[in-house]
Design an enzyme around this catalytic site. Structure first.
Site, short mmCIF file in Angstrom:
data_model
loop_
_atom_site.label_atom_id
_atom_site.label_comp_id
_atom_site.label_asym_id
_atom_site.label_seq_id
_atom_site.Cartn_x
_atom_site.Cartn_y
_atom_site.Cartn_z
N CYS A 1 66.01 30.03 69.90
CA CYS A 1 66.26 30.64 71.20
C CYS A 1 67.63 30.26 71.73
CB CYS A 1 65.20 30.26 72.22
SG CYS A 1 63.62 30.99 71.89
N ASP B 1 68.68 22.57 83.20
CA ASP B 1 67.48 22.84 82.40
C ASP B 1 67.10 21.53 81.71
OD1 ASP B 1 65.75 23.38 80.34
OD2 ASP B 1 66.98 24.95 79.43
N HIS C 1 69.74 27.40 76.02
CA HIS C 1 68.55 28.10 75.54
C HIS C 1 68.52 29.47 76.23
CE1 HIS C 1 64.19 28.97 75.35
NE2 HIS C 1 64.12 28.11 74.36
N LYS D 1 56.31 20.25 76.83
CA LYS D 1 57.33 19.50 76.09
C LYS D 1 57.28 18.02 76.44
CE LYS D 1 60.24 23.44 75.46
NZ LYS D 1 60.30 24.12 74.16
N GLN E 1 64.18 19.73 77.52
CA GLN E 1 64.19 18.80 76.38
C GLN E 1 64.43 17.36 76.80
OE1 GLN E 1 63.34 19.39 73.35
NE2 GLN E 1 63.21 21.62 73.51
#
Ligand SMILES: Cc1ncc(COP(=O)(O)O)c(C=O)c1O
Ligand SMILES: Cc1ncc(COP(=O)(O)O)c(C=O)c1O
Lengths: 423, 152, 423, 152
Positions: free
Chosen positions: A378, A214, A137, A240, A217
């Site tokens: 993104c 990261d 991302h 999220k 998600q």
């Protein structure tokens, strides 16, 4: 045009009662859009919030709000307890060892920028390399690009295979002594791929390379155990995982966090200030300058309570069923090609359709009550990798139903009819 | 096929046709004016080429690019409209089109906009207004000698 | 021990019915603390939220939440409209010319750090000077201190006079050609002083110096018009104006903002990304990386609507009456000395008491239901200036009452009795 | 005067007295151990000085500093308690005191804590626990030869 439906399959794909109960806890899910029932399939962009979390935030404002940490009065103590209590909830949720490793930020993006500054500025320079995967991302690309401009460090891209898995052989070959950090997402928002983070972090650790994961998600779907994954940094966002916007978490290993300089300066992150000298506060406060997102931390804690209140294995398995079902049903749509077909995937389906631009698909789907995201998500380098300009993406959460997948498929069939798409 | 009225309004036959068979979809080798348009929200990108004669009248016009049906059809229809028009008139049409697309005037208020009425459906879809107007913005930028124009 | 109360004065100081009505809109104000009615006098730390704002935030989550800017679907459009609508409300509230000048941040602290990086990093260096007033909050000191470490710029301190006003003569004398920026708060949180921001900004402008105004304590009380003040930068926080935590605003002049590099990198702040080149987005998005504080922006907009729904001149005048009344009543307390007695003050009263430490005062007041702040108020240089270690601070908002000031005074008298304080 | 019970519990006569007339409030010129304590939350700062003899017993102890009544009284009472005690016993008392202040044990559970019971009121006030324990933390740091100790 629709596929034959066997009795057995229809039974198998009936949305469980537990899920229907859960849906009722999310007021927005009973909304109508264009006079159609809303099918919210844009969960990778942001998830929806259960009433319980809203109520907790309101109760915080109605009974306990005050600034934290500095007050001797009752409200300030209550607000501090709630704020720090939420930190402990986050610690347990991701299985961190110590609350000092749980730093509140305003989101994943802010957390990754914090690392790029507080770790990056003093740790990398010309001749060094940072590896960033091709499926990142922008939040895990741009901070490193900006760090490269500041320090001269070189960014190299870990390639991905056609199915959207990370090219682990290429990755291993890239791990030369110049590599100082490896930046990879746990789950790709554009492709759905679940990356082998534990393996990646292990390969890094053997070589003294810092792993930056990261997890934006991942946390809302997988069970995340940062000690088991043994990563150096892990970042994610409240919005999220059914919590509020305006809050995120940076997890880091203590020795790294201890040695890092602060990023933002202001109140609460210092022990003493004169114009000649400033002493930084201890962890985690060193990285929490100014009035923190107090109500948002409390909301994040409530979201964690909400998730813990359910059988998360059941929710995960159900999301995987939604994914299989979506793969099956969407395969029936003429001219449709999936982008991202890794064996390990979160419930995210990205696709393109012959001769129809995703933007048009998105608008037509919206007319049918189906909320999907279209565009680059993104993740422009992913689009470049596949030679496309954008995709349509349906991303599921545990409150979605098989019927909503049908609604998506039916809407896509209308697109194919309108645009005359054939296989 | 049961489509919502909104969808039917937006994807009219003429738009679908121009999307499929865009007119003047080619590069002009020696344009007098050119500009690149980009809508980062949806990734639409297009180049507009113009040849003006000494009277500031459009002698030739074309576009190439990649975009959604709305932006492609809009670019295609635009090329057929502005051909042989003076740039003052082109600008007037653009202004009218812009007002129609953003809902400031009704589609049938301005007879000059007759052939653009197909796009009046975007007014209900703020996110799509930019698709409909990208080609025009790019043309306008080309006339102003700006090289890259971004709408979003 | 209590002062004589004349009939006339008692009438004058009766809390107006309009204020009592307003109080009912703030649920937390009817709380009890230690079985006493709460007198919340810690508004400079954080203000309380009216139900209307809470309801707006909940309604946002119940009906409209989605990520902004990138979606073609209805919810995303609605969320974007609400988010951008709030920006327009902020613009009007501070009388900015253009919404591109209104940048969402996570708070005042984040806004000031943004300036120190995006403006500071490329604009100052060795041989340059930044002036910071002696009454700044750490949020307007530490970022400059850190900038000095990065760039070698020198920080000089604008002195304050004994009453807590800025020493304008000394200030003028300091304005030599090496000065690149002047950092001053609009209202001091530690002293209550209202600074002559328009004059200061004017003196800066004449000399090509950038004025950085910390408006955290101003926006909830004064009417702020950034065009009339003609400042270069103005920063403030939602939670100090009855909005949520987790959101703040940076206002800046367009030419400055346009020339500045972005601060945080991520989604939404870029137009295109490849690993070789990145193009920044336009204002204000260039400075808004990642998913922004959407619900918090909506809440801030609601707080502005709330404030605009009242006669702000009336509220301001009433706060000034509370201030005079507090000055009068607290003067009756033996051994009490005010810190900060500027002629132009916001409704903030800071004081010390002979032989009693503020921390003890705070605890005893809390036992009486009175919530005040004690300590350095994130303004250690102010404490050093007065040769004290900390103060007790009562800070008022328009929902406070004369009776609460009495409650404060009575509680302070108990402190003096317990600690045997005499004048 | 009507004070809440909480206030009366916290500000007992003995605490007010030690606050007003702190014992051993002086600098020891040649300490064997010393440390600085700092509570940034309320600005309390104090220095603790110690002289241990060869048997690890406290021969002399003192403090100076600036702080709230709780921290000052706690430091003062601490000096009177630890005098002539072996450092192992000092540490045991500190642990007991810490447990009492944080509410882990009752004030009357441990007879060694008799003279420290006055501080048991802080358990209801998490923000004040650190005031009560700062002097002890600093003493502990001095014994460990740490020079600066911060609690908050
Ligand atoms: C004058 C002043 N400036 C800056 C700040 C920092 O604001 P925030 O903590 O909301 O970032 C505050 C509030 O604590 C303040 O009073
Ligand atoms: C994989 C991934 N990383 C990072 C982000 C950025 O998160 P945020 O926008 O909450 O900062 C997102 C979400 O947009 C994401 O999907």
């Amino acid at each position: 045009m629709s596929a034959p439906v066997t009795k057995q399959r229809a039974t198998h794909y009936e949305t469980p009662g537990r899920i229907l109960d859960i849906r009722r806890e999310f007021p927005i899910l009973s909304r109508k859009v264009q006079e159609k029932p809303l099918a919210y399939l844009d969960n990778a962009a942001s998830t929806q919030m259960p009433s319980k979390v809203m109520e907790t935030i309101t109760a915080y404002h109605e009974f306990h709000h005050s600034n934290v940490h500095r007050g001797v009065h009752q409200l300030s103590q209550e607000a501090s307890d709630l704020y720090e209590g939420a930190r402990e909830k986050v610690r347990r949720f991701i299985h961190a060892r110590d609350t000092r490793q749980v730093i509140y930020t305003s989101g994943t993006t802010a957390a990754l920028n914090l690392i790029a500054h507080s770790w990056g500025n003093s740790r990398v320079g010309k001749g060094d390399t940072i590896l960033v995967s091709n499926m990142e991302h922008h939040a895990n690309i741009v901070p490193w690009y900006m760090l490269a401009k500041r320090t001269g460090v070189q960014i190299k891209v870990i390639p991905i295979l056609d199915d959207g898995t990370l090219d682990m052989d290429a990755f291993e070959a890239m791990l030369d002594p110049s590599v100082k950090a490896v930046c990879v997402n746990h789950v790709s928002n554009a492709l759905g791929t679940v990356n082998p983070v534990r393996t990646i972090a292990g390969m890094c650790r053997e070589r003294g390379i810092v792993s930056v994961i990261d997890g934006a998600q991942a946390v809302g779907h997988l069970k995340v155990d940062v000690q088991e994954l043994d990563v150096d940094f892990y970042a994610f966002s409240g919005h999220k995982m059914h919590g509020p916007t305006g809050i995120g978490i940076l997890y880091g290993k203590l020795p790294l966090l201890n040695e890092m300089e602060p990023f933002l300066g202001g109140g609460d992150m210092i022990l003493s200030v004169s114009f000649d000298n400033i002493t930084w506060n201890d962890l985690p406060f060193k990285f929490e300058a100014g009035t923190p997102p107090i109500a948002q931390a409390v909301g994040l804690g409530a979201a964690i309570d909400y998730l813990n209140g359910h059988d998360r294995t059941f929710l995960y398995d159900y999301e995987q069923q939604l994914l299989s079902y979506a793969n099956e049903r969407l395969a029936e749509v003429p001219g449709l090609t999936f982008i991202g077909t890794a064996p390990q995937k979160a419930a995210i389906v990205s696709f393109v359709m012959k001769d129809v631009h995703p933007h048009d698909i998105g608008t037509i789907l919206d007319g049918e009550g189906v909320a999907v995201r279209t565009g680059q998500h993104c993740a422009e380098p992913v689009m470049d990798r596949y030679g496309i300009s954008s995709t349509t993406r349906a991303s599921m959460a545990f409150y979605n139903t098989f019927e909503e997948i049908d609604q998506l498929r039916d809407a896509l069939l209308k697109v194919t009819e309108l645009f005359d798409v054939t296989d | 096929m049961l489509l919502t009225n909104r969808t039917k309004n937006l994807y009219q036959e003429v738009i679908l046709d121009h999307n499929k068979n865009p007119r003047n979809f080619r590069v002009i080798e020696h344009p007098s004016h050119t500009a690149k348009g980009h809508n980062p929200l949806c990734g639409d990108k297009l180049d507009v080429y113009l040849v003006l004669d000494e009277n500031q009248t459009v002698q030739d016009v074309s576009f190439v690019g990649d975009g959604c049906a709305i932006s492609k059809a809009s670019a295609s229809i635009m090329t057929t409209i502005v051909k042989d028009k003076h740039i003052d008139e082109v600008r007037t049409i653009f202004r009218g089109f812009h007002d129609m697309a953003t809902g400031k005037i009704e589609a049938d208020e301005d007879p000059k906009l007759r052939r653009l009425r197909a796009f009046s459906g975007v007014r209900d879809l703020p996110a799509r207004v930019k698709c409909a107007t990208l080609a025009w913005h790019t043309l306008d930028a080309a006339l102003k000698d700006e090289e890259i124009i971004t709408t979003e």
